[in-house]
Write a protein that holds these residues in place. Structure first.
Motif, PDB file in Angstrom:
ATOM      1  N   ARG A 143       0.848  -1.188   0.000  1.00  0.00           N
ATOM      2  CA  ARG A 143       0.000   0.000   0.000  1.00  0.00           C
ATOM      3  C   ARG A 143       0.883   1.236   0.000  1.00  0.00           C
ATOM      4  O   ARG A 143       1.718   1.422   0.879  1.00  0.00           O
ATOM      5  N   SER A 144       0.680   2.108  -0.992  1.00  0.00           N
ATOM      6  CA  SER A 144       1.424   3.366  -1.098  1.00  0.00           C
ATOM      7  C   SER A 144       0.400   4.487  -1.139  1.00  0.00           C
ATOM      8  O   SER A 144      -0.783   4.253  -0.928  1.00  0.00           O
ATOM      9  N   CYS A 145       0.858   5.685  -1.420  1.00  0.00           N
ATOM     10  CA  CYS A 145      -0.060   6.820  -1.415  1.00  0.00           C
ATOM     11  C   CYS A 145       0.126   7.672  -2.662  1.00  0.00           C
ATOM     12  O   CYS A 145       1.240   8.120  -2.944  1.00  0.00           O
ATOM     13  N   GLU A 146      -0.950   7.862  -3.409  1.00  0.00           N
ATOM     14  CA  GLU A 146      -0.902   8.769  -4.557  1.00  0.00           C
ATOM     15  C   GLU A 146      -0.787  10.199  -4.049  1.00  0.00           C
ATOM     16  O   GLU A 146      -1.547  10.607  -3.168  1.00  0.00           O
ATOM     17  N   ILE A 147       0.209  10.928  -4.562  1.00  0.00           N
ATOM     18  CA  ILE A 147       0.317  12.352  -4.228  1.00  0.00           C
ATOM     19  C   ILE A 147       0.360  13.079  -5.556  1.00  0.00           C
ATOM     20  O   ILE A 147       1.420  13.301  -6.119  1.00  0.00           O
ATOM     21  N   GLY A 148      -0.796  13.367  -6.091  1.00  0.00           N
ATOM     22  CA  GLY A 148      -0.855  13.944  -7.433  1.00  0.00           C
ATOM     23  C   GLY A 148      -2.241  14.480  -7.695  1.00  0.00           C
ATOM     24  O   GLY A 148      -2.855  15.091  -6.819  1.00  0.00           O
ATOM     25  N   SER A 149      -2.747  14.172  -8.895  1.00  0.00           N
ATOM     26  CA  SER A 149      -3.996  14.796  -9.334  1.00  0.00           C
ATOM     27  C   SER A 149      -5.230  14.263  -8.615  1.00  0.00           C
ATOM     28  O   SER A 149      -6.278  14.897  -8.642  1.00  0.00           O
ATOM     29  N   VAL A 150      -5.119  13.079  -7.990  1.00  0.00           N
ATOM     30  CA  VAL A 150      -6.243  12.631  -7.168  1.00  0.00           C
ATOM     31  C   VAL A 150      -6.305  13.504  -5.922  1.00  0.00           C
ATOM     32  O   VAL A 150      -7.359  14.025  -5.544  1.00  0.00           O
ATOM     33  N   MET A 151      -5.133  13.700  -5.294  1.00  0.00           N
ATOM     34  CA  MET A 151      -5.081  14.439  -4.035  1.00  0.00           C
ATOM     35  C   MET A 151      -5.291  15.950  -4.240  1.00  0.00           C
ATOM     36  O   MET A 151      -5.987  16.590  -3.477  1.00  0.00           O
ATOM     37  N   PHE A 152      -4.673  16.501  -5.276  1.00  0.00           N
ATOM     38  CA  PHE A 152      -4.656  17.964  -5.423  1.00  0.00           C
ATOM     39  C   PHE A 152      -5.409  18.479  -6.643  1.00  0.00           C
ATOM     40  O   PHE A 152      -5.500  19.689  -6.841  1.00  0.00           O
ATOM     41  N   GLY A 153      -5.929  17.576  -7.487  1.00  0.00           N
ATOM     42  CA  GLY A 153      -6.568  18.010  -8.728  1.00  0.00           C
ATOM     43  C   GLY A 153      -7.823  18.841  -8.470  1.00  0.00           C
ATOM     44  O   GLY A 153      -8.520  18.655  -7.480  1.00  0.00           O
ATOM     45  N   LYS A 154      -8.071  19.790  -9.381  1.00  0.00           N
ATOM     46  CA  LYS A 154      -9.291  20.597  -9.302  1.00  0.00           C
ATOM     47  C   LYS A 154      -9.955  20.569 -10.680  1.00  0.00           C
ATOM     48  O   LYS A 154      -9.373  20.054 -11.633  1.00  0.00           O
ATOM     49  N   TYR A 155     -11.166  21.132 -10.782  1.00  0.00           N
ATOM     50  CA  TYR A 155     -11.835  21.171 -12.079  1.00  0.00           C
ATOM     51  C   TYR A 155     -12.000  22.612 -12.562  1.00  0.00           C
ATOM     52  O   TYR A 155     -12.168  23.525 -11.751  1.00  0.00           O
ATOM     53  N   ASP A 156     -11.978  22.775 -13.889  1.00  0.00           N
ATOM     54  CA  ASP A 156     -12.304  24.097 -14.428  1.00  0.00           C
ATOM     55  C   ASP A 156     -13.826  24.182 -14.609  1.00  0.00           C
ATOM     56  O   ASP A 156     -14.558  23.247 -14.253  1.00  0.00           O
ATOM     57  N   GLU A 157     -14.312  25.275 -15.215  1.00  0.00           N
ATOM     58  CA  GLU A 157     -15.771  25.469 -15.287  1.00  0.00           C
ATOM     59  C   GLU A 157     -16.448  24.425 -16.180  1.00  0.00           C
ATOM     60  O   GLU A 157     -17.631  24.148 -16.048  1.00  0.00           O
ATOM     61  N   ASN A 158     -15.669  23.778 -17.081  1.00  0.00           N
ATOM     62  CA  ASN A 158     -16.245  22.731 -17.933  1.00  0.00           C
ATOM     63  C   ASN A 158     -16.040  21.340 -17.357  1.00  0.00           C
ATOM     64  O   ASN A 158     -16.147  20.339 -18.066  1.00  0.00           O
ATOM     65  N   HIS A 159     -15.712  21.282 -16.081  1.00  0.00           N
ATOM     66  CA  HIS A 159     -15.469  20.032 -15.378  1.00  0.00           C
ATOM     67  C   HIS A 159     -14.308  19.240 -15.991  1.00  0.00           C
ATOM     68  O   HIS A 159     -14.280  18.010 -15.998  1.00  0.00           O
ATOM     69  N   GLN A 160     -13.348  19.973 -16.575  1.00  0.00           N
ATOM     70  CA  GLN A 160     -12.125  19.323 -17.040  1.00  0.00           C
ATOM     71  C   GLN A 160     -11.103  19.389 -15.909  1.00  0.00           C
ATOM     72  O   GLN A 160     -11.011  20.401 -15.210  1.00  0.00           O
ATOM     73  N   LEU A 161     -10.341  18.295 -15.764  1.00  0.00           N
ATOM     74  CA  LEU A 161      -9.374  18.233 -14.666  1.00  0.00           C
ATOM     75  C   LEU A 161      -8.249  19.258 -14.835  1.00  0.00           C
ATOM     76  O   LEU A 161      -7.659  19.373 -15.906  1.00  0.00           O
ATOM     77  N   ILE A 162      -7.985  20.017 -13.765  1.00  0.00           N
ATOM     78  CA  ILE A 162      -6.752  20.806 -13.698  1.00  0.00           C
ATOM     79  C   ILE A 162      -5.807  19.955 -12.864  1.00  0.00           C
ATOM     80  O   ILE A 162      -5.995  19.796 -11.655  1.00  0.00           O
ATOM     81  N   SER A 163      -4.804  19.365 -13.528  1.00  0.00           N
ATOM     82  CA  SER A 163      -3.966  18.393 -12.830  1.00  0.00           C
ATOM     83  C   SER A 163      -3.006  19.100 -11.874  1.00  0.00           C
ATOM     84  O   SER A 163      -2.786  20.308 -11.963  1.00  0.00           O
TER      85      SER A 163
END
Ligand code: PLP
Length: 461
Positions: free
Chosen positions: A379-399
């Motif tokens: 078991r490890s830990c994702e530290i990336g777009s799952v943890m810190f990702g946000k969405y723009d107004e079109n619900h596209q991922l801001i990685s």
């Protein structure tokens, strides 16, 4: 003769069985957990590298301390010992015991913070940032430029950018700065160390502008190891003396004892100024407990006292840093893209480079974390777009800037053969890197989504 092999400087006195599982079983567990490793049960995990926080093994002496815990409400002997130990280490006279690091953060930063206030750090740890922002204040990260390049070999990538520090203080006015916080080692920045020189420079600037200088000292012993081996002028000092010297530079310190105090729960806030300490003590009593136990049992305080002594032993620190480096170096030799230099408490893998065919919006870090679990029960830990990702107004991922997977090493828990098993698991993954498919998120809460979100395959095969 000098041996090349570095052995664990301890013998095992008590064992905790690991529940061995098969890949078929793990596939079912992972499905039940919606491909979110936080939702696994620990008995479904063979090697747990999710975090080094509170997961370490206590020594026989710490367990002996547990039996000696004085559970008196006020003035417990266990507190006297913990106070003396932290006072000797930090040189700070006002010490507030808390149940973990974030409780100390909440007390100090809710008092110093508020709308319009600015806090500056090399990198705020997530609970630090959350406590500051919750007060209405702003948290600004200013690591040195080299910190953002995973391949850069700067020896102190945890350092703070001194020029920007001076600039931000001058621009906003010293009265609006809540505090300057130096996190060492820099947890969110890859466990990278801060140099004594950098701490001195930060201290000088804070003194000049009369701004409060706080150390987030969770991994102060690991940081001292790097200072001793990478910086000039401290060769003759012990690790503890180096840490003591760092503490002379600050006005206060916050520690999560779940890291370098080698206990499963605990923390403290230490301060130089009496007036500030009095204000914080009021908050301590309201939410944590009376001044001589805070959020802790007497037995916890005994274990912290002993842990703070053991962590500075040369043989312990050498084993600790070398064993983390061992894992990192072996992975690097195999061609696994790792964050360099290898930090103190964890090895970070660049998942985008590991799975170049998986688009960033299909979470390559989550794919790597899940594959490690499937192939090895790790078991490890994702530290990336799952943890810190946000969405723009079109619900596209801001990685996020990077998609990393962290292998955090609990202290004194796993032996070299466990680590060799992790390395072997990576060799299986290396043979199977042409994956195209990642994950999509089917459910996510509004805040801190990585803990509870649910995944499914982006394009089922
Ligand atoms: C763990 C940690 C904290 C928070 O401590 P908790 O004991 O988890 O509340 C704060 N800062 C850093 C750098 C940490 O690693």
């Amino acid at each position: 003769m000098r041996h090349k092999s570095i052995i664990e400087p301890f013998r095992v006195k008590m064992v905790e069985p690991i529940n061995m599982t098969t890949e078929t079983e793990r596939r079912a567990y992972l499905k039940k957990a919606h491909h979110n490793l936080f939702m696994l049960h620990s008995k479904e995990v063979i090697i747990d590298l999710l975090t080094d926080s509170g997961t370490s093994a206590m020594s026989a002496n710490q367990w002996a301390g547990i039996m000696k815990g004085d559970e008196s409400y006020a003035g417990a002997t266990s507190w006297d010992k913990m106070y003396a130990e932290i006072n000797d280490l930090t040189g700070l006279n006002y010490i507030l015991p808390t149940h973990q690091g974030r409780a100390a953060e909440r007390i100090l930063y809710s008092h110093l913070g508020g709308t319009g206030k600015i806090f500056i750090s090399n990198t705020h740890f997530d609970t630090t940032r959350a406590n500051i922002e919750f007060s209405g204040a702003e948290a600004i990260d200013i690591p040195i430029e080299q910190a953002n390049n995973p391949a850069n070999l700067h020896p102190f990538k945890g350092n703070m950018d001194i020029e920007r520090l001076e600039h931000i203080i001058t621009k906003n006015g010293a009265a609006n700065i809540g505090a300057v916080i130096l996190t060492l080692t820099n947890n969110s920045g890859g466990g990278q160390p801060v140099s004594l020189q950098n701490a001195r420079e930060v201290s000088e600037i804070c003194k000049k502008h009369q701004v409060l200088f706080v150390l987030d000292c969770c991994r102060i012993a690991e940081n001292a190891y790097f200072i001793k081996h990478r910086e000039e002028g401290v060769e003759d000092k012990t690790y503890r003396e180096i840490a003591q010297e760092v503490f002379t530079l600050c006005d206060g310190a916050i520690m999560s004892a779940k890291k370098d105090a080698i206990v499963n729960m605990g923390g403290f806030l230490a301060l130089k100024d009496e007036e500030l300490a009095n204000a914080c003590t009021n908050l301590l009593i309201i939410t944590e407990g009376y001044t001589t136990y805070g959020g802790l049992s007497g037995r916890d305080m005994e274990a912290i006292t002993v842990g703070l002594q053991e962590v500075f032993r040369a043989d312990y620190l050498h084993y600790r840093i070398r064993s983390t480096t061992y894992l990192g170096e072996k992975l690097q030799e195999m061609g696994v893209p790792v964050l360099l230099p290898i930090g103190g408490h964890a090895v970070y893998i660049d998942a985008r480079a590991f799975y170049p065919l998986i688009p960033v919006n299909e979470y390559p870090g989550q794919v790597l974390a899940c594959e490690l679990y499937l192939k090895g029960g790790i078991r490890s830990c994702e530290i990336g777009s799952v943890m810190f990702g946000k969405y723009d107004e079109n619900h596209q991922l801001i990685s996020s800037a990077m998609d990393l997977v962290r292998l955090a090493i609990p202290r004194r828990v796993y032996t070299q053969s466990h680590i060799d098993y992790v390395i072997e698991t990576f060799s299986f993954l290396m043979d199977d890197r042409n994956k195209h498919n990642g994950f999509k998120i089917d459910y996510e809460p509004e805040l801190l989504r990585h803990f509870t979100c649910r995944f499914s395959e982006a394009k089922p095969t």
